[in-house]
Design a protein around this motif. Structure first.
Motif, mmCIF file in Angstrom:
data_model
loop_
_atom_site.group_PDB
_atom_site.id
_atom_site.type_symbol
_atom_site.label_atom_id
_atom_site.label_comp_id
_atom_site.label_asym_id
_atom_site.label_seq_id
_atom_site.Cartn_x
_atom_site.Cartn_y
_atom_site.Cartn_z
ATOM 1 N N SER A 270 0.795 -1.220 0.000
ATOM 2 C CA SER A 270 0.000 0.000 0.000
ATOM 3 C C SER A 270 0.836 1.282 0.000
ATOM 4 N N ASP A 271 2.133 1.178 0.273
ATOM 5 C CA ASP A 271 2.973 2.377 0.362
ATOM 6 C C ASP A 271 4.273 2.144 -0.412
ATOM 7 N N TRP A 272 4.279 2.553 -1.680
ATOM 8 C CA TRP A 272 5.446 2.277 -2.515
ATOM 9 C C TRP A 272 6.696 2.977 -1.994
ATOM 10 N N LYS A 273 6.543 4.164 -1.410
ATOM 11 C CA LYS A 273 7.708 4.896 -0.913
ATOM 12 C C LYS A 273 8.361 4.160 0.254
ATOM 13 N N ALA A 274 7.554 3.634 1.162
ATOM 14 C CA ALA A 274 8.096 2.873 2.296
ATOM 15 C C ALA A 274 8.756 1.582 1.799
ATOM 16 N N MET A 275 8.131 0.930 0.803
ATOM 17 C CA MET A 275 8.741 -0.288 0.257
ATOM 18 C C MET A 275 10.079 0.041 -0.385
ATOM 19 N N TRP A 276 10.140 1.141 -1.153
ATOM 20 C CA TRP A 276 11.386 1.502 -1.828
ATOM 21 C C TRP A 276 12.472 1.831 -0.812
ATOM 22 N N GLU A 277 12.147 2.554 0.239
ATOM 23 C CA GLU A 277 13.147 2.869 1.265
ATOM 24 C C GLU A 277 13.713 1.598 1.890
ATOM 25 N N LEU A 278 12.873 0.609 2.110
ATOM 26 C CA LEU A 278 13.314 -0.672 2.657
ATOM 27 C C LEU A 278 14.166 -1.439 1.648
ATOM 28 N N LEU A 279 13.724 -1.469 0.403
ATOM 29 C CA LEU A 279 14.351 -2.313 -0.626
ATOM 30 C C LEU A 279 15.551 -1.666 -1.318
ATOM 31 N N LYS A 280 15.616 -0.356 -1.318
ATOM 32 C CA LYS A 280 16.660 0.375 -2.053
ATOM 33 C C LYS A 280 18.072 -0.123 -1.739
ATOM 34 N N PRO A 281 18.473 -0.243 -0.464
ATOM 35 C CA PRO A 281 19.856 -0.682 -0.210
ATOM 36 C C PRO A 281 20.125 -2.114 -0.681
ATOM 37 N N ILE A 282 19.091 -2.936 -0.727
ATOM 38 C CA ILE A 282 19.259 -4.315 -1.204
ATOM 39 C C ILE A 282 19.362 -4.329 -2.722
ATOM 40 N N LEU A 283 18.414 -3.679 -3.394
ATOM 41 C CA LEU A 283 18.342 -3.752 -4.848
ATOM 42 C C LEU A 283 19.460 -2.983 -5.536
ATOM 43 N N GLN A 284 20.036 -2.004 -4.862
ATOM 44 C CA GLN A 284 21.158 -1.284 -5.459
ATOM 45 C C GLN A 284 22.459 -2.083 -5.413
ATOM 46 N N THR A 285 22.439 -3.261 -4.794
ATOM 47 C CA THR A 285 23.617 -4.140 -4.830
ATOM 48 C C THR A 285 23.551 -5.116 -6.007
ATOM 49 N N ALA A 286 22.515 -5.013 -6.813
ATOM 50 C CA ALA A 286 22.351 -5.911 -7.968
ATOM 51 C C ALA A 286 23.489 -5.722 -8.962
ATOM 52 N N PRO A 287 23.778 -6.764 -9.743
ATOM 53 C CA PRO A 287 24.867 -6.683 -10.717
ATOM 54 C C PRO A 287 24.549 -5.796 -11.919
ATOM 55 N N VAL A 288 23.300 -5.405 -12.068
ATOM 56 C CA VAL A 288 22.907 -4.467 -13.126
ATOM 57 C C VAL A 288 22.245 -3.267 -12.453
ATOM 58 N N ALA A 289 22.322 -2.124 -13.093
ATOM 59 C CA ALA A 289 21.861 -0.876 -12.484
ATOM 60 C C ALA A 289 20.339 -0.759 -12.453
#
Length: 97
Positions: free
Chosen positions: A57-76
């Motif tokens: 229900s809150d994309w901004k809260a999900m992104w704040e949680l997921l951002k540090p994880i997903l920015q470690t991906a091998p592609v940008a």
């Protein structure tokens, strides 16, 4: 729905890219499930992109949680797509927001 879109070097990425994304997705699943903010609903690969779809229900809260994880991906991370509940169109948001 929040779709995190990664830019691939070719239409479907390499097998190495795809294999390297699985541990990233697993970490994202663990984080989103533990938070209670939503859940991972799958991925979509093609047209030079790899998208991971999250519902909540809150994309901004999900992104704040997921951002540090997903920015470690091998592609940008290229962009975020936000699909409001019941909407037929989405908004494109910078991954830096």
């Amino acid at each position: 729905m929040l779709v995190v879109v990664f830019a691939l070097n070719d239409a479907f990425g390499t097998l190495n890219d795809i294999d390297a994304m699985w541990p990233i997705e697993e970490r994202a699943i663990e984080a989103i499930d533990a938070s209670g903010l939503g859940f991972l609903d799958g991925n979509d690969i093609g047209a030079g992109e790899y998208g991971i779809c999250f519902f909540g229900s809150d994309w901004k809260a999900m992104w704040e949680l997921l951002k540090p994880i997903l920015q470690t991906a091998p592609v940008a991370v290229d962009r975020l797509e936000v699909w409001p509940r019941g909407a037929s169109d989405m908004s494109v948001v910078s991954a830096n927001d």
